[in-house]
Design an enzyme around this catalytic site. Structure first.
Site, PDB file in Angstrom:
ATOM      1  N   ARG A  59     -33.284  -3.821  29.397  1.00  0.00           N
ATOM      2  CA  ARG A  59     -31.994  -4.085  30.060  1.00  0.00           C
ATOM      3  C   ARG A  59     -31.022  -2.912  29.882  1.00  0.00           C
ATOM      4  NH1 ARG A  59     -28.554  -9.728  30.709  1.00  0.00           N
ATOM      5  NH2 ARG A  59     -26.900  -8.796  31.946  1.00  0.00           N
ATOM      6  N   LYS A 118     -23.934 -11.886  31.434  1.00  0.00           N
ATOM      7  CA  LYS A 118     -22.991 -11.246  30.509  1.00  0.00           C
ATOM      8  C   LYS A 118     -21.595 -11.754  30.859  1.00  0.00           C
ATOM      9  CE  LYS A 118     -25.218  -6.896  29.226  1.00  0.00           C
ATOM     10  NZ  LYS A 118     -25.150  -5.422  29.317  1.00  0.00           N
ATOM     11  N   ASN A 139     -27.666   0.325  32.190  1.00  0.00           N
ATOM     12  CA  ASN A 139     -26.447   1.041  31.783  1.00  0.00           C
ATOM     13  C   ASN A 139     -26.501   2.515  32.164  1.00  0.00           C
ATOM     14  OD1 ASN A 139     -25.631  -1.367  30.647  1.00  0.00           O
ATOM     15  ND2 ASN A 139     -26.444  -0.866  28.624  1.00  0.00           N
ATOM     16  N   HIS A 166     -17.988   5.399  30.690  1.00  0.00           N
ATOM     17  CA  HIS A 166     -17.006   4.836  29.746  1.00  0.00           C
ATOM     18  C   HIS A 166     -16.138   5.934  29.154  1.00  0.00           C
ATOM     19  CE1 HIS A 166     -19.544   0.956  29.148  1.00  0.00           C
ATOM     20  NE2 HIS A 166     -18.638   0.811  30.093  1.00  0.00           N
ATOM     21  N   HIS A 209     -23.405   4.751  32.383  1.00  0.00           N
ATOM     22  CA  HIS A 209     -22.268   4.033  31.800  1.00  0.00           C
ATOM     23  C   HIS A 209     -21.705   4.743  30.565  1.00  0.00           C
ATOM     24  CE1 HIS A 209     -23.498   0.989  34.604  1.00  0.00           C
ATOM     25  NE2 HIS A 209     -22.572   0.145  34.205  1.00  0.00           N
ATOM     26  N   GLU A 220     -23.386   0.938  41.757  1.00  0.00           N
ATOM     27  CA  GLU A 220     -24.351   0.082  41.037  1.00  0.00           C
ATOM     28  C   GLU A 220     -25.604  -0.147  41.892  1.00  0.00           C
ATOM     29  OE1 GLU A 220     -23.839  -0.671  37.924  1.00  0.00           O
ATOM     30  OE2 GLU A 220     -21.678  -0.743  37.591  1.00  0.00           O
ATOM     31  N   ARG A 276     -18.719 -26.408  23.925  1.00  0.00           N
ATOM     32  CA  ARG A 276     -19.969 -25.696  23.561  1.00  0.00           C
ATOM     33  C   ARG A 276     -20.875 -25.400  24.756  1.00  0.00           C
ATOM     34  NH1 ARG A 276     -19.668 -29.685  19.455  1.00  0.00           N
ATOM     35  NH2 ARG A 276     -18.850 -28.789  17.537  1.00  0.00           N
ATOM     36  N   LYS A 317     -32.253  -6.560  39.435  1.00  0.00           N
ATOM     37  CA  LYS A 317     -31.544  -7.018  38.223  1.00  0.00           C
ATOM     38  C   LYS A 317     -32.222  -8.262  37.649  1.00  0.00           C
ATOM     39  CE  LYS A 317     -27.385  -7.651  35.720  1.00  0.00           C
ATOM     40  NZ  LYS A 317     -25.959  -7.432  35.561  1.00  0.00           N
ATOM     41  N   GLU A 345     -30.643  -7.689  26.108  1.00  0.00           N
ATOM     42  CA  GLU A 345     -30.549  -6.229  26.008  1.00  0.00           C
ATOM     43  C   GLU A 345     -31.041  -5.678  24.671  1.00  0.00           C
ATOM     44  OE1 GLU A 345     -27.094  -4.420  28.038  1.00  0.00           O
ATOM     45  OE2 GLU A 345     -27.161  -2.897  26.481  1.00  0.00           O
ATOM     46  N   HIS A 386     -14.261   1.183  37.808  1.00  0.00           N
ATOM     47  CA  HIS A 386     -15.466   1.226  36.968  1.00  0.00           C
ATOM     48  C   HIS A 386     -16.656   1.849  37.711  1.00  0.00           C
ATOM     49  CE1 HIS A 386     -18.473  -0.111  34.070  1.00  0.00           C
ATOM     50  NE2 HIS A 386     -19.117  -0.750  35.036  1.00  0.00           N
TER      51      HIS A 386
HETATM   52  P1  NAD Z   1     -12.153  -7.143  40.254  1.00  0.00           P
HETATM   53  O1  NAD Z   1     -12.660  -8.453  39.921  1.00  0.00           O
HETATM   54  O2  NAD Z   1     -10.877  -6.689  39.614  1.00  0.00           O
HETATM   55  O3  NAD Z   1     -12.008  -7.040  41.837  1.00  0.00           O
HETATM   56  C1  NAD Z   1     -11.547  -5.828  42.405  1.00  0.00           C
HETATM   57  C2  NAD Z   1     -10.357  -6.066  43.352  1.00  0.00           C
HETATM   58  O4  NAD Z   1     -10.828  -6.625  44.557  1.00  0.00           O
HETATM   59  C3  NAD Z   1      -9.329  -7.034  42.813  1.00  0.00           C
HETATM   60  O5  NAD Z   1      -8.048  -6.600  43.178  1.00  0.00           O
HETATM   61  C4  NAD Z   1      -9.688  -8.333  43.525  1.00  0.00           C
HETATM   62  O6  NAD Z   1      -8.609  -9.230  43.625  1.00  0.00           O
HETATM   63  C5  NAD Z   1     -10.096  -7.817  44.868  1.00  0.00           C
HETATM   64  N1  NAD Z   1     -11.013  -8.643  45.637  1.00  0.00           N
HETATM   65  C6  NAD Z   1     -12.039  -9.387  45.204  1.00  0.00           C
HETATM   66  N2  NAD Z   1     -12.738  -9.864  46.235  1.00  0.00           N
HETATM   67  C7  NAD Z   1     -12.125  -9.444  47.360  1.00  0.00           C
HETATM   68  C8  NAD Z   1     -12.392  -9.600  48.733  1.00  0.00           C
HETATM   69  N3  NAD Z   1     -13.470 -10.247  49.183  1.00  0.00           N
HETATM   70  N4  NAD Z   1     -11.535  -9.037  49.626  1.00  0.00           N
HETATM   71  C9  NAD Z   1     -10.458  -8.317  49.196  1.00  0.00           C
HETATM   72  N5  NAD Z   1     -10.176  -8.113  47.892  1.00  0.00           N
HETATM   73  C10 NAD Z   1     -11.012  -8.672  46.992  1.00  0.00           C
HETATM   74  O7  NAD Z   1     -13.224  -5.987  39.946  1.00  0.00           O
HETATM   75  P2  NAD Z   1     -14.811  -5.918  40.098  1.00  0.00           P
HETATM   76  O8  NAD Z   1     -15.101  -4.507  40.389  1.00  0.00           O
HETATM   77  O9  NAD Z   1     -15.342  -6.977  40.986  1.00  0.00           O
HETATM   78  O10 NAD Z   1     -15.308  -6.258  38.624  1.00  0.00           O
HETATM   79  C11 NAD Z   1     -14.939  -5.462  37.527  1.00  0.00           C
HETATM   80  C12 NAD Z   1     -15.141  -6.284  36.267  1.00  0.00           C
HETATM   81  O11 NAD Z   1     -16.523  -6.630  36.171  1.00  0.00           O
HETATM   82  C13 NAD Z   1     -14.795  -5.520  34.997  1.00  0.00           C
HETATM   83  O12 NAD Z   1     -14.066  -6.363  34.141  1.00  0.00           O
HETATM   84  C14 NAD Z   1     -16.157  -5.202  34.382  1.00  0.00           C
HETATM   85  O13 NAD Z   1     -16.117  -5.147  32.972  1.00  0.00           O
HETATM   86  C15 NAD Z   1     -16.974  -6.381  34.854  1.00  0.00           C
HETATM   87  N6  NAD Z   1     -18.427  -6.140  34.919  1.00  0.00           N
HETATM   88  C16 NAD Z   1     -19.228  -7.073  34.365  1.00  0.00           C
HETATM   89  C17 NAD Z   1     -20.603  -6.917  34.412  1.00  0.00           C
HETATM   90  C18 NAD Z   1     -21.490  -8.004  33.851  1.00  0.00           C
HETATM   91  O14 NAD Z   1     -22.693  -7.793  33.778  1.00  0.00           O
HETATM   92  N7  NAD Z   1     -20.938  -9.145  33.508  1.00  0.00           N
HETATM   93  C19 NAD Z   1     -21.159  -5.818  35.066  1.00  0.00           C
HETATM   94  C20 NAD Z   1     -20.299  -4.875  35.644  1.00  0.00           C
HETATM   95  C21 NAD Z   1     -18.928  -5.049  35.566  1.00  0.00           C
HETATM   96  N1  GLY Z   2     -24.245  -4.532  33.953  1.00  0.00           N
HETATM   97  C1  GLY Z   2     -25.283  -4.295  33.006  1.00  0.00           C
HETATM   98  C2  GLY Z   2     -25.986  -5.537  32.599  1.00  0.00           C
HETATM   99  O1  GLY Z   2     -25.779  -6.598  33.149  1.00  0.00           O
HETATM  100  O2  GLY Z   2     -26.766  -5.486  31.693  1.00  0.00           O
END
Ligand code: NAD
Ligand code: GLY
Length: 314
Positions: free
Chosen positions: A238, A140, A242, A249, A245, A182, A118, A224, A234, A262
């Site tokens: 918040r 998130k 987006n 999307h 987005h 972003e 939990r 942020k 949100e 993305h």
């Molecule tokens: P990712 O985590 O897939 O990383 C991108 C690539 O970079 C991967 O191949 C990873 O292995 C590589 N990598 C990571 N760090 C590295 C480094 N220092 N050097 C070399 N390679 C490296 O993608 P991302 O863009 O970081 O994140 C995308 C994800 O985040 C999606 O699932 C999306 O839904 C999520 N997201 C979440 C939020 C939130 O608020 N929680 C916001 C935006 C996106």
């Molecule tokens: N990435 C959008 C949020 O965190 O609300």
């Protein structure tokens, strides 16, 4: 090193930004308050940064779970793997999870922390620009369902975020630019002087000059943090995070989440949103052109991918 606080009352937490925070033993000692620590990372990031993190954890015993790279790792199967590992090692409610990686590892590990017994503590160590300026901050967390992205998740805040600018040196160029979308977003939604700074200094950022990197991460996280502190779940402001987005999307869905990153879809989506605003007479053409120019200089796409058909009811 810069520190920003996400002010959520008794769940407030710091974001540390700077060179080599990953190797900062004092910082680790401050936040690692358990002898049961699980580092979750992936096969791409582990060879680059796991050793550095383990060395700074000298006082805490820990386990490591290395998962496959890629969005498909954000799944219920991976969640199950983390929970199984925690249970096999008999980790208690005082354990700490550390997410070492990009947004995929951060979202997954955060959700595992929200679920295990939990809710247990977790620390975000984001290693992509996108994760440092966006996904690691704000709580998130989620995994994907075969029928939809981020459909299973929780709002669950980390107890600290450590953004080490050094780790960005190994990030592929496309991934770096995707994160910049972003960063530009914060300028557009609420920080015009930051936007103007980006227009003046984007080349330093592209060169990954350390001072410039620290500044954009700090300013993005500050924006942020302020938004999240006002509207954690949100129900209002918040949603401004987006920007771009909805169009983004649509692009990602049309491409079945392949080919474009993305952040690339979000960058193009912001320009589409600006174009729509111009058609609604809320923006001038000159302002749309200004946004397009900055996106191009950040090496982001500004046209929807070839092959996507536009349909008009007009
Ligand atoms: P990712 O985590 O897939 O990383 C991108 C690539 O970079 C991967 O191949 C990873 O292995 C590589 N990598 C990571 N760090 C590295 C480094 N220092 N050097 C070399 N390679 C490296 O993608 P991302 O863009 O970081 O994140 C995308 C994800 O985040 C999606 O699932 C999306 O839904 C999520 N997201 C979440 C939020 C939130 O608020 N929680 C916001 C935006 C996106
Ligand atoms: N990435 C959008 C949020 O965190 O609300």
């Amino acid at each position: 090193m810069k520190t920003i606080e996400v002010d959520l009352g008794d769940r407030k937490y710091p974001i540390y930004i700077g060179e080599a925070v990953l190797s900062d033993q004092i910082l680790m000692d401050k936040h690692i308050t358990s002898n049961q620590v699980l580092i979750v990372t992936n096969e791409n990031v582990a060879p680059l940064y796991l050793k550095r993190l383990e060395e700074s954890l000298s006082n805490a015993s820990h386990e490591v779970l290395i998962l496959p790279d890629g969005e498909s790792t954000k799944s219920l199967d991976s969640l199950n793997q983390i929970i199984t590992c925690l249970m096999e090692k008999k980790y208690s409610r005082t354990c700490i999870l550390i997410a070492l990686g990009g947004g995929v590892i951060g979202d997954l590990t955060g959700f595992a922390a929200a679920c295990y017994q939990r809710g247990v503590k977790f620390i975000q160590i984001p290693t992509t620009l996108l994760a440092q300026v966006d996904s690691s901050v704000g709580g998130k967390t989620a995994v994907n369902h075969p029928l939809g992205k981020n459909m299973i998740g929780a709002f669950y805040q980390p107890c600290a975020v450590l953004a080490d600018t050094n780790v960005l040196s190994t990030l592929p160029e496309r991934e770096f630019s995707a994160g910049l979308a972003e960063v530009i977003k914060y300028g557009l939604i609420r920080d015009i002087s930051f936007y103007e700074w980006l227009e003046e200094n984007i080349e330093l950022v592209i060169k990954r000059e350390n001072e410039a990197l620290t500044y954009i991460i700090e300013r993005s996280c500050m924006n942020k943090a302020e938004v999240v502190a006002q509207d954690e779940r949100e129900s209002g402001v918040r949603a401004t995070l987006n920007l771009g987005h909805t169009f983004g999307h649509a692009i990602e869905t049309a491409l079945s989440y392949k080919d474009w990153l993305h952040g690339e879809a979000v960058g193009c989506g912001m320009l589409m949103a600006a174009d729509l605003s111009m058609r609604l007479r809320l923006l001038e053409q000159e302002q749309v052109d200004r946004i397009k120019a900055l996106l191009l200089r950040a090496n982001l796409p500004t046209k929807i991918p070839k092959g996507i058909k536009l349909r008009s009811n007009a």
